[in-house]
Design a protein around this motif. Sequence first.
Motif, mmCIF file in Angstrom:
data_model
loop_
_atom_site.group_PDB
_atom_site.id
_atom_site.type_symbol
_atom_site.label_atom_id
_atom_site.label_comp_id
_atom_site.label_asym_id
_atom_site.label_seq_id
_atom_site.Cartn_x
_atom_site.Cartn_y
_atom_site.Cartn_z
ATOM 1 N N TYR A 1 -42.938 -50.213 44.350
ATOM 2 C CA TYR A 1 -42.042 -49.922 43.238
ATOM 3 C C TYR A 1 -40.699 -49.452 43.776
ATOM 4 O O TYR A 1 -40.641 -48.612 44.684
ATOM 5 C CB TYR A 1 -42.639 -48.847 42.327
ATOM 6 N N ILE A 2 -39.630 -49.987 43.218
ATOM 7 C CA ILE A 2 -38.283 -49.652 43.671
ATOM 8 C C ILE A 2 -37.734 -48.527 42.797
ATOM 9 O O ILE A 2 -37.659 -48.662 41.568
ATOM 10 C CB ILE A 2 -37.363 -50.884 43.617
ATOM 11 N N GLY A 3 -37.363 -47.415 43.430
ATOM 12 C CA GLY A 3 -36.900 -46.248 42.682
ATOM 13 C C GLY A 3 -35.435 -46.308 42.285
ATOM 14 O O GLY A 3 -35.014 -45.665 41.330
ATOM 15 N N GLY A 4 -34.635 -47.073 42.997
ATOM 16 C CA GLY A 4 -33.199 -47.150 42.710
ATOM 17 C C GLY A 4 -32.753 -48.585 42.564
ATOM 18 O O GLY A 4 -33.549 -49.517 42.550
ATOM 19 N N SER A 5 -31.441 -48.776 42.486
ATOM 20 C CA SER A 5 -30.905 -50.124 42.301
ATOM 21 C C SER A 5 -30.728 -50.869 43.620
ATOM 22 O O SER A 5 -30.562 -52.081 43.637
ATOM 23 C CB SER A 5 -29.549 -50.041 41.573
ATOM 24 N N ASP A 6 -30.777 -50.147 44.737
ATOM 25 C CA ASP A 6 -30.577 -50.763 46.047
ATOM 26 C C ASP A 6 -31.929 -51.198 46.618
ATOM 27 O O ASP A 6 -32.717 -50.380 47.098
ATOM 28 C CB ASP A 6 -29.895 -49.766 46.991
ATOM 29 N N VAL A 7 -32.196 -52.503 46.560
ATOM 30 C CA VAL A 7 -33.478 -53.032 47.015
ATOM 31 C C VAL A 7 -33.669 -52.801 48.508
ATOM 32 O O VAL A 7 -34.793 -52.616 48.994
ATOM 33 C CB VAL A 7 -33.579 -54.537 46.690
ATOM 34 N N SER A 8 -32.576 -52.793 49.273
ATOM 35 C CA SER A 8 -32.681 -52.656 50.731
ATOM 36 C C SER A 8 -32.956 -51.228 51.176
ATOM 37 O O SER A 8 -33.266 -50.991 52.347
ATOM 38 C CB SER A 8 -31.385 -53.159 51.388
ATOM 39 N N ASP A 9 -32.858 -50.263 50.257
ATOM 40 C CA ASP A 9 -33.101 -48.860 50.603
ATOM 41 C C ASP A 9 -34.597 -48.577 50.573
ATOM 42 O O ASP A 9 -35.173 -48.296 49.524
ATOM 43 C CB ASP A 9 -32.357 -47.948 49.626
ATOM 44 N N ALA A 10 -35.229 -48.647 51.757
ATOM 45 C CA ALA A 10 -36.684 -48.468 51.847
ATOM 46 C C ALA A 10 -37.122 -47.071 51.433
ATOM 47 O O ALA A 10 -38.264 -46.873 51.003
ATOM 48 C CB ALA A 10 -37.157 -48.762 53.270
ATOM 49 N N SER A 11 -36.261 -46.092 51.543
ATOM 50 C CA SER A 11 -36.640 -44.717 51.201
ATOM 51 C C SER A 11 -36.881 -44.546 49.699
ATOM 52 O O SER A 11 -37.536 -43.587 49.277
ATOM 53 C CB SER A 11 -35.552 -43.740 51.655
ATOM 54 N N SER A 12 -36.358 -45.469 48.886
ATOM 55 C CA SER A 12 -36.556 -45.379 47.438
ATOM 56 C C SER A 12 -37.804 -46.116 46.971
ATOM 57 O O SER A 12 -38.158 -46.066 45.790
ATOM 58 C CB SER A 12 -35.337 -45.934 46.698
ATOM 59 N N HIS A 13 -38.489 -46.807 47.899
ATOM 60 C CA HIS A 13 -39.682 -47.566 47.541
ATOM 61 C C HIS A 13 -40.897 -46.638 47.475
ATOM 62 O O HIS A 13 -41.048 -45.730 48.294
ATOM 63 C CB HIS A 13 -39.957 -48.662 48.567
ATOM 64 N N LYS A 14 -41.757 -46.882 46.499
ATOM 65 C CA LYS A 14 -43.011 -46.146 46.390
ATOM 66 C C LYS A 14 -44.161 -47.128 46.305
ATOM 67 O O LYS A 14 -44.098 -48.106 45.560
ATOM 68 C CB LYS A 14 -42.998 -45.248 45.147
ATOM 69 N N GLN A 15 -45.202 -46.865 47.087
ATOM 70 C CA GLN A 15 -46.357 -47.743 47.094
ATOM 71 C C GLN A 15 -47.457 -47.181 46.198
ATOM 72 O O GLN A 15 -47.675 -45.972 46.140
ATOM 73 C CB GLN A 15 -46.891 -47.929 48.507
ATOM 74 N N CYS A 16 -48.142 -48.106 45.506
ATOM 75 C CA CYS A 16 -49.228 -47.708 44.610
ATOM 76 C C CYS A 16 -50.362 -48.708 44.753
ATOM 77 O O CYS A 16 -50.131 -49.920 44.764
ATOM 78 C CB CYS A 16 -48.733 -47.657 43.170
ATOM 79 N N ARG A 17 -51.565 -48.198 44.883
ATOM 80 C CA ARG A 17 -52.738 -49.067 44.923
ATOM 81 C C ARG A 17 -53.007 -49.595 43.519
ATOM 82 O O ARG A 17 -52.966 -48.865 42.529
ATOM 83 C CB ARG A 17 -53.946 -48.300 45.442
ATOM 84 N N PHE A 18 -53.302 -50.885 43.428
ATOM 85 C CA PHE A 18 -53.377 -51.573 42.141
ATOM 86 C C PHE A 18 -54.614 -52.459 42.155
ATOM 87 O O PHE A 18 -54.720 -53.376 42.968
ATOM 88 C CB PHE A 18 -52.108 -52.402 41.961
ATOM 89 N N GLU A 19 -55.572 -52.186 41.278
ATOM 90 C CA GLU A 19 -56.827 -52.931 41.248
ATOM 91 C C GLU A 19 -56.723 -54.114 40.291
ATOM 92 O O GLU A 19 -56.252 -53.977 39.159
ATOM 93 C CB GLU A 19 -57.967 -52.013 40.811
ATOM 94 N N LEU A 20 -57.180 -55.280 40.746
ATOM 95 C CA LEU A 20 -57.111 -56.505 39.952
ATOM 96 C C LEU A 20 -58.500 -57.081 39.720
ATOM 97 O O LEU A 20 -59.433 -56.841 40.488
ATOM 98 C CB LEU A 20 -56.242 -57.544 40.658
ATOM 99 N N LEU A 21 -58.604 -57.864 38.656
ATOM 100 C CA LEU A 21 -59.833 -58.582 38.316
ATOM 101 C C LEU A 21 -59.609 -60.075 38.450
ATOM 102 O O LEU A 21 -58.543 -60.586 38.099
ATOM 103 C CB LEU A 21 -60.222 -58.301 36.866
ATOM 104 N N THR A 22 -60.618 -60.765 38.955
ATOM 105 C CA THR A 22 -60.569 -62.217 38.994
ATOM 106 C C THR A 22 -61.997 -62.743 38.907
ATOM 107 O O THR A 22 -62.961 -61.971 38.918
ATOM 108 C CB THR A 22 -59.869 -62.719 40.270
ATOM 109 N N GLY A 23 -62.134 -64.076 38.825
ATOM 110 C CA GLY A 23 -63.457 -64.672 38.818
ATOM 111 C C GLY A 23 -63.931 -64.942 40.238
ATOM 112 O O GLY A 23 -63.257 -64.625 41.220
#
Length: 256
Positions: free
Chosen positions: A87-109
């Motif tokens: 997830y990007i916290g700010g408008s600057d995509v290249s700013d890695a310090s604003s990124h936050k990682q989240c575990r995300f569970e998905l369903l499939t067949g």
Amino acid sequence: MNVRGHPDRILEFRLGGKLAHFRKFYTNASSLTYTIPPRTALAGMFASVLMLPRDSYYDELSSDKLFVAVALPPGAAPRKFMQTMNYIGGSDVSDASSHKQCRFELLTGQADQDICYRIWLGYHCSNPTLSGLEKKLIAEDYGFGIYLGQRQFRAHLQLEAAYSPADIEFLPQSDYVDSAVDLVHGKPFLDEIGSLRIERMPLEQFCEAGAKGKRPSRRLKRIGEIMFHLSGGRIKGDFHDCCKLRNQAKNVISFM
């Protein structure tokens, strides 16, 4: 005792897609998913078909007007897996310090198969909103679109059967059900437990007015302990307030 009444019209659908995520309401840092769609997710999907504004439909699609039952199809084996979302916290995509990682569970067949669900939608024929919903679903006019929990997970919907009052029998008691069932409506036999799962799910919501200058907030109105068969099989036990459909399989369903 059933205080909601009973529907006099029931539609049976097959709902599917490549991926799904129905976020468990009590998770935060890691977004876990329910195995089957909660009633709230299905109500939201039908509200999208009707093109109703966000958070405006809770009374119009309440459980005494919109009756919903769900099951995995026979032989189903849904698979869960974890992904990491950035997830990007700010408008600057290249700013890695604003990124936050989240575990995300998905369903499939399994393998390359879609994940699928059996959905039963019941309503009173005198309800013009839900009669209009049936017309839109039959015409495949999906309004804002249909999704499996989130907008990036597009879904497809196929009408399998339609039941009129002559095809519907209401059962005060039943020794089996073919859909997921709230534990307030019965319990399974002990030899059935190994193939069953129980998930605590939201069933209805309401909108609470916000403080001055704040947006209204969504609140849970009703929660249930929902039991279902992992392979879409019939659940044997002692159940009440069910609905038997006059089809070849003699399906008995329980509305959430």
